[in-house]
Every structure is written in C-alpha cells, then in structure tokens.
Design an enzyme around this catalytic site. Structure first.
Site, PDB file in Angstrom:
ATOM      1  N   SER A 268       0.829  -1.201   0.000  1.00  0.00           N
ATOM      2  CA  SER A 268       0.000   0.000   0.000  1.00  0.00           C
ATOM      3  C   SER A 268       0.867   1.256   0.000  1.00  0.00           C
ATOM      4  O   SER A 268       1.676   1.446  -0.896  1.00  0.00           O
ATOM      5  CB  SER A 268      -0.959  -0.055   1.198  1.00  0.00           C
ATOM      6  OG  SER A 268      -1.981   0.900   1.085  1.00  0.00           O
TER       7      SER A 268
ATOM      8  N   HIS B 280      -7.785  -5.587   0.349  1.00  0.00           N
ATOM      9  CA  HIS B 280      -6.555  -4.831   0.604  1.00  0.00           C
ATOM     10  C   HIS B 280      -5.720  -5.592   1.626  1.00  0.00           C
ATOM     11  O   HIS B 280      -5.677  -5.259   2.816  1.00  0.00           O
ATOM     12  CB  HIS B 280      -6.895  -3.425   1.096  1.00  0.00           C
ATOM     13  CG  HIS B 280      -5.753  -2.458   1.014  1.00  0.00           C
ATOM     14  ND1 HIS B 280      -5.082  -2.179  -0.160  1.00  0.00           N
ATOM     15  CD2 HIS B 280      -5.151  -1.704   1.970  1.00  0.00           C
ATOM     16  CE1 HIS B 280      -4.144  -1.287   0.073  1.00  0.00           C
ATOM     17  NE2 HIS B 280      -4.151  -0.992   1.361  1.00  0.00           N
TER      18      HIS B 280
ATOM     19  N   ASP C 285      -9.865  -5.141  -4.104  1.00  0.00           N
ATOM     20  CA  ASP C 285      -9.289  -4.143  -3.205  1.00  0.00           C
ATOM     21  C   ASP C 285     -10.168  -2.885  -3.188  1.00  0.00           C
ATOM     22  O   ASP C 285     -10.289  -2.197  -4.201  1.00  0.00           O
ATOM     23  CB  ASP C 285      -7.873  -3.790  -3.670  1.00  0.00           C
ATOM     24  CG  ASP C 285      -7.089  -3.001  -2.632  1.00  0.00           C
ATOM     25  OD1 ASP C 285      -7.717  -2.288  -1.826  1.00  0.00           O
ATOM     26  OD2 ASP C 285      -5.854  -3.098  -2.640  1.00  0.00           O
TER      27      ASP C 285
END
Length: 238
Positions: free
Chosen positions: A124, A212, A178
C-alpha cells in the site's frame, strides 16, 4: 524516523529485503514475512521499516504512522487519466521517505551487501514509496516488490527516473477486490511502467477476490520471485 525492525539472516547473509508497511501500520505488521519465508531464504536479512507519526488529511488530520500525507483517494483522478494532479500528492513527504529508504540501502551496502542484492518492497503506502525509491535510486537494486499500491508522481516521475531502473525486476501483486487501492489503479500503474517508462521485467499478478491484504498464493509468488532475483548463490537471474 523510528528505527526499523531487523530480522537477521538465518544463514550466511548475502542479500537483503527492505520492506515498508502501509498507512497506520508498523514494522511488526509485516514481520511475518521473515517468519514464513526466512527458513526458505536463509541468506536474506529482512529490514522492516517504520514510518514517522504525522497528521493525515484523509483521516481528518489524525496523527498516525504515515510515509506521506494523503489528501484524498479519488477514483476519477487515477482511473480516468492514470495520473493525479500535482496538488493532490504530497511530493515533499514522499521524497523525504524515499531518502530514508535510500539511507537504509546505504547501510546495507556499507555492511557489505551489493546494491544488486538488495530488494525494496512494500504494501500500500509503503509500496508507493518503494516504487518511487526504485525508479529514482542512483544504485541498481536487485528488484522491487510492490503489493497493493500505485505509481506516484506520474506527472514528473519520467524525468526523475534513472536509466538502470528500466532493467530492474519488478513483482507487482494486487487483489481484484481491493476497496482501498483499487485494482484498476494498480493495473494502470503497471501499464504506465511498461508503456511509458519502458520497464522490461515486470511480473504482474492478480488475485481474484482478494481485498486490501495479502494471501497465501501471493506470498508463494513473492517467495518464488525472490528466489530468482536474489538466489542463495550466484548473481541474480536478470
């Protein structure tokens, strides 16, 4: 910057992985990589970085571990054009974090590990910083491991990147479900790296239904990729 969490190689140390966590997380949040892969890759030292505590605009100014400020996550900005407006991105904060990662690369080099045996990676927000580090590094790195992230500073990164970045191996993993860093942002980023920046060695893996996060299939793919770019003996196979 807080000190990184270092997990030493279980065998003879000949390669290093510098891995950066996402927004609000810490080095401990990704140290499981060393636990799960350390016995299979005993020559690797793992350096799990810690972001500074700073206010994040997106989270109402709350202070938390963050590699740079995030003002918004606007789908139409990245999905429609594949770029962000310069005002949307905290370039100063990003480059400060890149400088920190580069200092860790320097420490590994000073410890006797050639830069072409050092992998930068992250998840991320940490992945974003790792992408920018690899593209602009004065040193030729062994590879980039980018998980659930996107390419930052597209409006100027082409003028910032170094020539050897084009031949650096990249592993890019992204879940199709995600909801935070959308799969389309990751896919568009990889397309830009290939088509506009002319990177030659990109392995892009999609994980159906993954949100995610990471999953066992992705970790297996990361392990196999690391085996290729920083094998236990000899030079990287790229």
């Amino acid at each position: 910057m807080a000190k990184p969490l270092i997990v030493n190689a279980r065998g003879k140390h000949t390669a290093s992985v510098i891995f950066s966590h996402g927004l609000g997380d810490s080095a401990e949040g990704w140290s499981f990589l060393a636990q799960e892969l350390g016995s299979k890759l005993p020559h690797i030292r793992w350096i799990f970085t810690n972001a500074p505590i700073q206010p994040v605009t997106l989270n109402f100014g709350q202070s938390m571990p963050s590699w740079y400020d995030i003002k918004s996550l606007s789908p139409d900005v990245r999905e429609s054009t594949g770029t962000q407006k310069p005002s949307d991105e905290d370039e100063r904060g990003m480059l400060q974090s890149v400088s920190h990662i580069n200092s860790l690369v320097t420490q590994e080099v000073d410890a006797g590990v050639p830069s072409n045996r050092i992998v930068c990676g992250g998840f991320s927000q940490g992945g974003v910083i790792s992408v920018l580090t690899m593209l602009t590094s004065e040193r030729k790195l062994a590879g980039l491991c980018a998980l659930s992230c996107y390419l930052p500073l597209r409006y100027k990164v082409k003028s910032m990147m170094t020539d050897h970045a084009r031949s650096t191996p990249v592993f890019w993993g992204h879940g199709t479900a995600d909801p935070v860093v959308r799969y389309s942002w990751g896919s568009a980023s990889v397309d830009y790296l290939r088509d506009q920046l002319k990177l030659k060695h990109i392995q892009f893996e999609s994980y159906p239904g993954m949100a995610h996060s990471a999953n066992p299939k992705e970790l297996k793919d990361v392990y196999e990729w690391l085996q290729r770019v920083v094998p236990a003996e000899g030079d990287a196979k790229f």
